[in-house]
Write a protein that holds these residues in place. Structure first.
Motif, PDB file in Angstrom:
ATOM      1  N   SER A   1       0.850  -1.105   0.163  1.00 23.07           N
ATOM      2  CA  SER A   1       0.124  -0.178   0.168  1.00 23.07           C
ATOM      3  C   SER A   1       0.910   1.365  -0.004  1.00 23.07           C
ATOM      4  O   SER A   1       0.655   2.263  -0.538  1.00 23.07           O
ATOM      5  N   CYS A   2       1.980   1.324   0.720  1.00 23.76           N
ATOM      6  CA  CYS A   2       2.800   2.355   0.732  1.00 23.76           C
ATOM      7  C   CYS A   2       3.388   2.838  -0.653  1.00 23.76           C
ATOM      8  O   CYS A   2       3.186   3.959  -0.962  1.00 23.76           O
ATOM      9  N   SER A   3       3.863   1.936  -1.348  1.00 28.16           N
ATOM     10  CA  SER A   3       4.153   2.013  -2.876  1.00 28.16           C
ATOM     11  C   SER A   3       3.149   2.482  -3.783  1.00 28.16           C
ATOM     12  O   SER A   3       3.428   3.502  -4.538  1.00 28.16           O
ATOM     13  N   VAL A   4       2.046   2.126  -3.540  1.00 23.71           N
ATOM     14  CA  VAL A   4       0.952   2.181  -4.522  1.00 23.71           C
ATOM     15  C   VAL A   4       0.793   4.025  -4.027  1.00 23.71           C
ATOM     16  O   VAL A   4       0.357   4.816  -4.819  1.00 23.71           O
ATOM     17  N   ILE A   5       0.466   4.566  -2.869  1.00 28.13           N
ATOM     18  CA  ILE A   5       0.230   5.716  -2.430  1.00 28.13           C
ATOM     19  C   ILE A   5       1.306   6.636  -2.796  1.00 28.13           C
ATOM     20  O   ILE A   5       1.199   7.633  -3.392  1.00 28.13           O
ATOM     21  N   GLY A   6       2.674   6.233  -2.756  1.00 28.72           N
ATOM     22  CA  GLY A   6       3.686   6.907  -3.185  1.00 28.72           C
ATOM     23  C   GLY A   6       3.635   7.333  -4.496  1.00 28.72           C
ATOM     24  O   GLY A   6       4.071   8.420  -4.949  1.00 28.72           O
ATOM     25  N   GLY A   7       3.363   6.359  -5.381  1.00 30.56           N
ATOM     26  CA  GLY A   7       3.240   6.390  -6.796  1.00 30.56           C
ATOM     27  C   GLY A   7       2.160   7.387  -7.153  1.00 30.56           C
ATOM     28  O   GLY A   7       2.459   8.188  -8.091  1.00 30.56           O
ATOM     29  N   ILE A   8       0.942   7.256  -6.485  1.00 31.76           N
ATOM     30  CA  ILE A   8      -0.124   8.273  -6.638  1.00 31.76           C
ATOM     31  C   ILE A   8       0.339   9.573  -6.577  1.00 31.76           C
ATOM     32  O   ILE A   8      -0.015  10.537  -7.473  1.00 31.76           O
ATOM     33  N   PHE A   9       0.758   9.973  -5.266  1.00 34.40           N
ATOM     34  CA  PHE A   9       1.328  11.359  -5.069  1.00 34.40           C
ATOM     35  C   PHE A   9       2.390  11.836  -6.066  1.00 34.40           C
ATOM     36  O   PHE A   9       2.627  12.878  -6.367  1.00 34.40           O
ATOM     37  N   LYS A  10       3.616  10.880  -6.288  1.00 33.55           N
ATOM     38  CA  LYS A  10       4.487  11.567  -7.295  1.00 33.55           C
ATOM     39  C   LYS A  10       3.830  11.794  -8.618  1.00 33.55           C
ATOM     40  O   LYS A  10       4.218  12.796  -9.245  1.00 33.55           O
ATOM     41  N   ALA A  11       2.864  11.160  -8.980  1.00 31.94           N
ATOM     42  CA  ALA A  11       2.116  11.461 -10.307  1.00 31.94           C
ATOM     43  C   ALA A  11       1.313  12.776 -10.224  1.00 31.94           C
ATOM     44  O   ALA A  11       1.386  13.649 -10.929  1.00 31.94           O
ATOM     45  N   GLY A  12       0.758  12.618  -8.972  1.00 37.12           N
ATOM     46  CA  GLY A  12      -0.056  14.052  -8.943  1.00 37.12           C
ATOM     47  C   GLY A  12       0.723  15.375  -8.768  1.00 37.12           C
ATOM     48  O   GLY A  12       0.374  16.387  -8.971  1.00 37.12           O
ATOM     49  N   ALA A  13       1.813  15.075  -8.158  1.00 36.50           N
ATOM     50  CA  ALA A  13       2.843  16.279  -8.015  1.00 36.50           C
ATOM     51  C   ALA A  13       3.390  16.541  -9.275  1.00 36.50           C
ATOM     52  O   ALA A  13       3.478  17.893  -9.771  1.00 36.50           O
ATOM     53  N   ALA A  14       3.822  15.860 -10.162  1.00 34.51           N
ATOM     54  CA  ALA A  14       4.217  16.082 -11.505  1.00 34.51           C
ATOM     55  C   ALA A  14       3.290  16.659 -12.445  1.00 34.51           C
ATOM     56  O   ALA A  14       3.383  17.719 -13.037  1.00 34.51           O
ATOM     57  N   VAL A  15       2.044  16.204 -12.213  1.00 35.82           N
ATOM     58  CA  VAL A  15       0.756  16.766 -13.013  1.00 35.82           C
ATOM     59  C   VAL A  15       0.617  18.150 -12.729  1.00 35.82           C
ATOM     60  O   VAL A  15       0.451  19.097 -13.394  1.00 35.82           O
ATOM     61  N   GLY A  16       0.519  18.396 -11.166  1.00 33.71           N
ATOM     62  CA  GLY A  16       0.376  19.724 -10.812  1.00 33.71           C
ATOM     63  C   GLY A  16       1.559  20.823 -11.292  1.00 33.71           C
ATOM     64  O   GLY A  16       1.048  21.713 -11.564  1.00 33.71           O
ATOM     65  N   ILE A  17       2.649  20.224 -11.177  1.00 31.59           N
ATOM     66  CA  ILE A  17       4.013  21.207 -11.481  1.00 31.59           C
ATOM     67  C   ILE A  17       3.786  21.660 -13.175  1.00 31.59           C
ATOM     68  O   ILE A  17       3.632  22.541 -13.494  1.00 31.59           O
ATOM     69  N   ILE A  18       3.421  20.596 -13.929  1.00 31.72           N
ATOM     70  CA  ILE A  18       3.112  20.822 -15.375  1.00 31.72           C
ATOM     71  C   ILE A  18       1.836  21.652 -15.736  1.00 31.72           C
ATOM     72  O   ILE A  18       2.020  22.727 -16.558  1.00 31.72           O
ATOM     73  N   ALA A  19       0.990  21.612 -14.781  1.00 33.26           N
ATOM     74  CA  ALA A  19      -0.353  22.473 -15.228  1.00 33.26           C
ATOM     75  C   ALA A  19       0.036  23.903 -14.498  1.00 33.26           C
ATOM     76  O   ALA A  19      -0.401  24.715 -15.409  1.00 33.26           O
ATOM     77  N   VAL A  20       0.833  24.116 -13.525  1.00 32.84           N
ATOM     78  CA  VAL A  20       1.321  25.309 -13.329  1.00 32.84           C
ATOM     79  C   VAL A  20       1.830  25.947 -14.241  1.00 32.84           C
ATOM     80  O   VAL A  20       1.933  27.424 -14.598  1.00 32.84           O
ATOM     81  N   ILE A  21       2.951  25.413 -14.921  1.00 33.13           N
ATOM     82  CA  ILE A  21       3.893  26.051 -15.888  1.00 33.13           C
ATOM     83  C   ILE A  21       3.169  26.359 -17.036  1.00 33.13           C
ATOM     84  O   ILE A  21       3.064  27.482 -17.872  1.00 33.13           O
ATOM     85  N   VAL A  22       1.954  25.404 -17.484  1.00 33.37           N
ATOM     86  CA  VAL A  22       1.261  25.850 -18.497  1.00 33.37           C
ATOM     87  C   VAL A  22       0.366  26.904 -18.292  1.00 33.37           C
ATOM     88  O   VAL A  22       0.277  27.732 -19.236  1.00 33.37           O
TER      89      VAL A  22
END
Length: 55
Positions: free
Chosen positions: A18-39
């Motif tokens: 469960s820790c690796s699943v949640i960690g992957g979700i947060f990493k993907a969310g952070a990357a998408v958030g950074i890209i959205a802010v840049i756009v």
């Protein structure tokens, strides 16, 4: 056919901790958030430059 995604979800939950699943979700969310802010910043700068070019 509707049970297939549920089955895949169950298999993924059993195979991954469960820790690796949640960690992957947060990493993907952070990357998408950074890209959205840049756009959004890029679009704002483009709009400002378009208005300055007309004057």
């Amino acid at each position: 056919m509707k049970k297939l995604p549920l089955l895949l979800f169950f298999v993924a939950m059993c195979a991954l901790s469960s820790c690796s699943v949640i960690g992957g979700i947060f990493k993907a969310g952070a990357a998408v958030g950074i890209i959205a802010v840049i756009v959004v910043i890029g679009i704002i700068l483009w709009i400002i430059s378009a208005f300055r070019g007309k004057q």
